[in-house]
Write a protein that holds these residues in place. Sequence first.
Motif, short mmCIF file in Angstrom:
data_model
loop_
_atom_site.label_atom_id
_atom_site.label_comp_id
_atom_site.label_asym_id
_atom_site.label_seq_id
_atom_site.Cartn_x
_atom_site.Cartn_y
_atom_site.Cartn_z
N SER A 31 -44.29 -53.71 -30.21
CA SER A 31 -45.13 -54.37 -29.22
C SER A 31 -46.50 -53.70 -29.21
CB SER A 31 -44.50 -54.26 -27.83
OG SER A 31 -43.21 -54.84 -27.82
N GLY A 32 -47.55 -54.48 -29.45
CA GLY A 32 -48.89 -53.93 -29.47
C GLY A 32 -49.21 -53.08 -30.67
N GLY A 33 -48.41 -53.16 -31.73
CA GLY A 33 -48.66 -52.38 -32.94
C GLY A 33 -50.05 -52.63 -33.49
N VAL A 34 -50.65 -51.61 -34.07
CA VAL A 34 -52.05 -51.68 -34.50
C VAL A 34 -52.28 -52.77 -35.54
CG1 VAL A 34 -51.75 -49.88 -36.25
CG2 VAL A 34 -54.00 -50.29 -35.26
N TRP A 35 -51.26 -53.10 -36.34
CA TRP A 35 -51.38 -54.15 -37.36
C TRP A 35 -50.32 -55.24 -37.14
CZ3 TRP A 35 -52.02 -50.25 -41.97
CH2 TRP A 35 -53.35 -49.83 -42.01
N ASN A 36 -50.07 -55.58 -35.89
CA ASN A 36 -49.06 -56.58 -35.55
C ASN A 36 -49.68 -57.97 -35.62
OD1 ASN A 36 -47.16 -58.26 -34.33
ND2 ASN A 36 -46.50 -56.70 -32.87
N LYS A 73 -47.97 -60.87 -33.57
CA LYS A 73 -48.03 -60.75 -32.11
C LYS A 73 -46.63 -60.73 -31.50
CE LYS A 73 -52.24 -61.09 -33.26
NZ LYS A 73 -52.86 -59.84 -33.77
N TYR A 74 -45.69 -60.24 -32.28
CA TYR A 74 -44.29 -60.16 -31.85
C TYR A 74 -44.10 -58.98 -30.91
CZ TYR A 74 -39.19 -59.63 -32.39
OH TYR A 74 -37.85 -59.51 -32.17
N ALA A 75 -43.22 -59.16 -29.92
CA ALA A 75 -42.88 -58.08 -28.99
C ALA A 75 -41.42 -58.20 -28.60
CB ALA A 75 -43.77 -58.13 -27.75
N ASN A 76 -40.70 -57.09 -28.69
CA ASN A 76 -39.29 -57.09 -28.35
C ASN A 76 -38.92 -55.69 -27.87
OD1 ASN A 76 -36.34 -56.70 -28.77
ND2 ASN A 76 -36.42 -58.76 -29.62
N LYS A 77 -38.55 -55.56 -26.60
CA LYS A 77 -38.27 -54.25 -26.01
C LYS A 77 -37.08 -53.56 -26.69
CE LYS A 77 -40.22 -55.20 -21.44
NZ LYS A 77 -39.94 -55.29 -19.97
N ALA A 78 -36.09 -54.35 -27.09
CA ALA A 78 -34.92 -53.75 -27.75
C ALA A 78 -35.32 -53.16 -29.10
CB ALA A 78 -33.84 -54.80 -27.93
N LEU A 79 -36.20 -53.85 -29.81
CA LEU A 79 -36.68 -53.31 -31.09
C LEU A 79 -37.50 -52.05 -30.85
CD1 LEU A 79 -38.06 -55.15 -34.16
CD2 LEU A 79 -39.42 -53.32 -33.13
N ASP A 80 -38.37 -52.05 -29.84
CA ASP A 80 -39.18 -50.87 -29.55
C ASP A 80 -38.29 -49.66 -29.27
OD1 ASP A 80 -41.35 -52.54 -29.80
OD2 ASP A 80 -41.74 -52.69 -27.65
N ALA A 81 -37.23 -49.87 -28.48
CA ALA A 81 -36.33 -48.78 -28.14
C ALA A 81 -35.61 -48.26 -29.38
CB ALA A 81 -35.33 -49.23 -27.08
N ALA A 82 -35.17 -49.17 -30.23
CA ALA A 82 -34.48 -48.77 -31.45
C ALA A 82 -35.42 -48.04 -32.40
CB ALA A 82 -33.86 -49.98 -32.14
N ALA A 83 -36.69 -48.46 -32.44
CA ALA A 83 -37.67 -47.79 -33.29
C ALA A 83 -37.91 -46.37 -32.81
CB ALA A 83 -38.97 -48.58 -33.31
N ASP A 84 -38.00 -46.17 -31.49
CA ASP A 84 -38.15 -44.81 -30.95
C ASP A 84 -36.95 -43.96 -31.31
OD1 ASP A 84 -40.64 -45.16 -29.81
OD2 ASP A 84 -39.86 -45.71 -27.84
N ALA A 85 -35.76 -44.54 -31.15
CA ALA A 85 -34.54 -43.79 -31.44
C ALA A 85 -34.44 -43.45 -32.93
CB ALA A 85 -33.31 -44.60 -31.00
N TYR A 86 -34.85 -44.38 -33.77
CA TYR A 86 -34.84 -44.12 -35.22
C TYR A 86 -35.77 -42.97 -35.55
CZ TYR A 86 -35.29 -44.81 -40.24
OH TYR A 86 -35.29 -44.60 -41.59
#
Length: 544
Positions: A462-467, A470-483
Amino acid sequence: MSEPDVDALPQRWQDLLPAASSRRRFLSLTGGGALAALLAACAPSAAGDAAAGATAGPGTARRGGTLRVGTPPPPTALDPVTAYDGSAIALYQLVADYLIWLDKDYELVPRLATAWTSDRTGRIWTFTLREGVVFSDGTRLDADTVKASFDRLLDPKGRSAALSAFDTVLKAGGVRADGATKVVFTLERPFSDFPYLVSAGNYNAVVLKKDYAGDFAEHGVGTGPFVLTSYDVSTGASFTRNPRYWDAPKPHLDGVEVKFYADDQADLLALQGGDVDTQFLSRAALVEPLGDGGGDLVVDEVRSTAVTVLTLRVDRAPFDRKEVRQAVAHALDRPALRQAAGSGLGDLGNDHLFAPLFRSAPTDLPQRTRDKEKVTALLKQAGIDSLRFTLTFDPPNKDYAVTLQSQLKEAGITVDLDQRTSKEFYGGDQTKDTPWLFTDANLVNWAGRPVPSQLVNPMVRSGGVWNGSKYANKALDAAADAYDAATDDAERRRQAGIIARILHEDVPLVIGFWNGNTRASRRSFRGIEAHPSQYVDLSAVSRA
């Protein structure tokens, strides 16, 4: 931290490592330094490299000679801080060096840093510098110099492409010198793959002098194997061996002559005609046939994480409906697309960002295949009788675009092609109107990255510098942090599976295949290899 893929090492080296369950701890404590020492002890002696001359044996480097290289002229300034094109990167990599290099298997190779460790939180990383290293002008390398280099990259006013890799991970003010030989990075969040972000995997991250003023083409000074002696934006560049290079007796070559050619065909003709000995940026479709005849040319091939991505804007019609994006994905004949646009090289894509080359790539996700009936059903489900959209791209992706257009037409989807110049495609305001980030559908070339986070974080967070989607998904963000925080292989694979399944289902990006890279060269030189990021290490190249 991320360590070398020990399972890919020769068995005789694996037997000397701790058991599999303790390998990660062994490597995290040593930062790879102990492994490097172990491999050096097992490898053939470097003393043979010093035995130059015509009587050298089959495995011995011969001193002398000038390597001639062909490449397109850099479209950007020859500035390691801001350059992003393959030609400029290859040129400054001859002169400037990284804390860590990446080999053709994306393994971490110590260069200016000999060891790296993190604290228990995964947020504080300490790098130990190689002692005795000097720049080509005699200036000594120290921790303050390394700090200055990264401060320069982290300065938003500097417009370095490196900022995209450091986004949400490392900010200005997060680097300090600890004495003369240690550099400490304090991260914004735990990031177990951080060594890759200060390696060649972040191509702008070469170490430059403290007083570097952006004048690399005129005063290119570095700690690398060669010294820049001349540079002409129209014709090419000349390099001589650096007598102060820290990894003596390398380089084996006396020098490198780089010649600029207007296009791929001219570069190819120069190679075939004997005007150059190799290329920085070999194009697979052109050079693959050259290596089949057993003649003077040989072609090396390697898998890669480089990829051409079809990006779909999820925030406006028609791609605001998931079913429409899925329909496009199911319309592709991926093996045929790979053959037409990728010369049949590389791995099939499955609409997520974990290339098969990544260790954490999921293996249980069914491969998406062409299904015209499903395309029709998905469009009907979205309430669309017929789909038509415009695809924007620049010249290097013309073959890909034309093939895509043809395949989608066969599935009942009409694609209008919108080719822009590369300057226009990547130009404009990067925050609001540049075509590569703001058109409804586009094709973007992404260079090979050594770790998936370098793709996931800028492209789909969400809000990625080269997104561009314009996709945003809180579950993906959380999994990316955990990864990013995980240090256990099983946990990383679990989080990678979550991210991959989300992307595969939501399809903000369509990935037909992951590229394979090639490099053609004359048999009169030894040690020229293809690299998954198209890099070329000429320090060990010698006459055959």
